[in-house]
Design an enzyme around this catalytic site. Structure first.
Site, PDB file in Angstrom:
ATOM      1  N   ARG A  49     -20.336   3.784  -4.913  1.00  0.00           N
ATOM      2  CA  ARG A  49     -19.304   3.362  -3.956  1.00  0.00           C
ATOM      3  C   ARG A  49     -18.645   2.043  -4.375  1.00  0.00           C
ATOM      4  NH1 ARG A  49     -20.932   0.887   0.011  1.00  0.00           N
ATOM      5  NH2 ARG A  49     -22.717   2.220   0.512  1.00  0.00           N
ATOM      6  N   TYR A 102       7.239   5.112   6.276  1.00  0.00           N
ATOM      7  CA  TYR A 102       6.382   6.296   6.343  1.00  0.00           C
ATOM      8  C   TYR A 102       5.652   6.320   7.682  1.00  0.00           C
ATOM      9  CZ  TYR A 102       2.811   9.654   4.971  1.00  0.00           C
ATOM     10  OH  TYR A 102       1.988  10.747   4.907  1.00  0.00           O
ATOM     11  N   ASP A 171       5.382  -1.114  -0.227  1.00  0.00           N
ATOM     12  CA  ASP A 171       5.016   0.278  -0.472  1.00  0.00           C
ATOM     13  C   ASP A 171       5.976   0.812  -1.531  1.00  0.00           C
ATOM     14  OD1 ASP A 171       4.755   3.070  -0.518  1.00  0.00           O
ATOM     15  OD2 ASP A 171       4.177   3.174   1.598  1.00  0.00           O
ATOM     16  N   LYS A 196       1.968  11.152  -4.922  1.00  0.00           N
ATOM     17  CA  LYS A 196       3.359  11.531  -5.113  1.00  0.00           C
ATOM     18  C   LYS A 196       3.759  11.439  -6.590  1.00  0.00           C
ATOM     19  CE  LYS A 196       3.279  11.702  -0.580  1.00  0.00           C
ATOM     20  NZ  LYS A 196       3.609  10.556   0.262  1.00  0.00           N
TER      21      LYS A 196
HETATM   22  C1  LIG Z   1       2.891   9.920   1.291  1.00  0.00           C
HETATM   23  C2  LIG Z   1       3.157   8.493   1.548  1.00  0.00           C
HETATM   24  C3  LIG Z   1       2.137   7.656   2.007  1.00  0.00           C
HETATM   25  C4  LIG Z   1       0.748   8.166   2.315  1.00  0.00           C
HETATM   26  O1  LIG Z   1       0.082   8.586   1.169  1.00  0.00           O
HETATM   27  P1  LIG Z   1      -1.158   9.627   1.207  1.00  0.00           P
HETATM   28  O2  LIG Z   1      -1.552   9.705  -0.226  1.00  0.00           O
HETATM   29  O3  LIG Z   1      -0.608  10.901   1.761  1.00  0.00           O
HETATM   30  O4  LIG Z   1      -2.201   9.039   2.082  1.00  0.00           O
HETATM   31  C5  LIG Z   1       2.439   6.319   2.189  1.00  0.00           C
HETATM   32  N1  LIG Z   1       3.671   5.822   1.966  1.00  0.00           N
HETATM   33  C6  LIG Z   1       4.687   6.608   1.544  1.00  0.00           C
HETATM   34  C7  LIG Z   1       6.025   6.007   1.318  1.00  0.00           C
HETATM   35  C8  LIG Z   1       4.457   7.969   1.340  1.00  0.00           C
HETATM   36  O5  LIG Z   1       5.466   8.734   0.938  1.00  0.00           O
END
Ligand SMILES: *Cc1c(COP(=O)(O)O)cnc(C)c1O
Length: 381
Positions: A49, A102, A171, A196
């Site tokens: 962990r 998001y 982000d 993504k």
């Molecule tokens: C998809 C996304 C998230 C969340 O990511 P996960 O891997 O699904 O937890 C956060 N910020 C943005 C801009 C996203 O597109």
């Protein structure tokens, strides 16, 4: 040799261990809950962990892509986002969030408030968050924003936030570090969902936090250890393997997204078209200043929900799915989830690495088909 490497060269080599006779170029995933550990229990590898050699290589790789940074990887983008917000914010702290980010990030508002934090919100466009910095502890930025593709000026916001004594986290999911480097623009944290475009195959969930501040990195790493939001070694390895093609994928996706946006511009059924790469997009001026690639997401509005659903169902090469950034094109009517301020006919389109003429052809044929059905329904009435 001090010449900077090109993005393709950087991506291919990122985080690879030095060549060693008979060793694999990228060691496979290390599946281990614990490590042989006689005597004093000190690292680098103690318990699964805390650390894992597969994470070590992936984190080094992403750190290189971020332009040099400490990286802490997580089991998902939300795990990474929550790690920054919940490890840095204390009761009484003021946090500035975008009100168009998001939606699960926005859902952390109530959680933070329940811990005694004060949340202020403003839109991404027009650097509106700058008006709310007085006394703030942390500013959260998402640019381009998902799903409306507004942008804000990271360097300007950082300067104002630092003057006000606040940390800035960006982000950077949509752009990836080859599209935009928040740390180079002065941000304290670059955070992303690596589910993504960074990994790009739609087959795993992962996230990361990057920072150049050793103490901040340590507090985020400690958060991961105490909540246990750790990536699986298989996902970490798949992610690292995917990075080699990052530049190839992004360049193709960018070119395809531009071609699609230009084709959609000509269609009267399409309104509210957004792509930061389009020279007349409201986001373009700032995007062109701070981004090196504009990303794979194009958004637009079709006349209504029924039209949008017909359009989505008529495409043959484009999957109906949420998420974005994959090599496979996908699209969805964003309003079906609720929670985003979008029109019923709003479509978020993620452009893959197919050939541009095929994707553009498929999309335009689907617009034709949806329009023809609407005319037919009209005649039948
Ligand atoms: C998809 C996304 C998230 C969340 O990511 P996960 O891997 O699904 O937890 C956060 N910020 C943005 C801009 C996203 O597109």
């Amino acid at each position: 040799m001090t010449r900077e490497l090109g993005d393709g060269t950087l991506a291919v080599g990122a985080g690879r261990p030095p060549a060693k006779k008979y060793a694999p170029p990228l060691p496979g995933p290390a599946f281990a809950a614990h490590y042989h550990l006689p005597g004093e229990p000190v690292g680098p590898y103690t318990y699964g962990r805390d650390t894992n050699p597969t994470w070590t290589l992936l984190e080094a790789a992403i750190g290189e892509l971020e332009g040099g940074a400490e990286v802490v990887s997580f089991s998902s983008g939300m795990a990474a986002i929550a790690a920054v917000l919940l490890s840095q914010v204390r009761s009484g702290d003021v946090v500035v969030l975008p009100d168009d980010c998001y939606q699960t990030t926005r859902a952390l508002k109530e959680r933070l408030e329940s811990y005694g934090a004060v949340i202020r919100m403003a839109p991404t466009a027009g650097n509106a968050q700058m008006e709310l910095l007085d006394g703030a502890r942390l500013v959260w930025v998402e640019t381009p924003s998902n799903p409306n593709l507004d942008v804000c000026d990271i360097a300007r916001l950082v300067e104002a936030a630092h003057e006000a004594g606040a940390l800035v986290a960006v982000d950077n999911t949509l752009a990836t570090p080859l599209g935009q480097r928040p740390l180079d623009l002065g941000a304290d944290f670059s955070v992303a969902s690596d589910t993504k475009a960074l990994t790009g195959h739609g087959d795993l969930l992962l996230g990361h936090v990057a920072t150049r501040d050793e103490a901040l990195a340590e507090s985020v790493r400690l958060w991961r250890k105490t909540v246990g939001a750790i990536p699986g070694p298989m996902e970490a390895w798949l992610a690292h393997r995917s990075l080699a093609t990052l530049e190839l994928r992004l360049d193709r996706q960018d070119a395809n997204a531009m071609a699609l946006a230009e084709a959609l511009k000509e269609r009267p059924e399409v309104v509210g078209l957004r792509y930061p790469g389009l020279p007349d997009d409201p986001s373009h001026e700032i995007a062109a200043k701070q981004m090196r690639r504009f990303g794979c997401v194009v958004s637009f509005v079709l006349p209504d929900e029924a039209f949008a659903e017909r359009f989505l169902g008529a495409m043959r090469l484009v999957n109906q799915a949420t998420s974005f950034g994959s090599v496979h094109s996908s699209a969805e009517r964003r309003g079906r989830w609720g929670g985003d301020a979008v029109e019923p006919g709003f479509v978020r389109f993620s452009v893959g690495v197919e050939n541009a003429q095929d994707i553009v052809g498929d999309v335009l044929a689907a617009v034709d088909e949806a329009s023809a059905e609407v005319r037919k329904v009209g005649e039948d009435l």
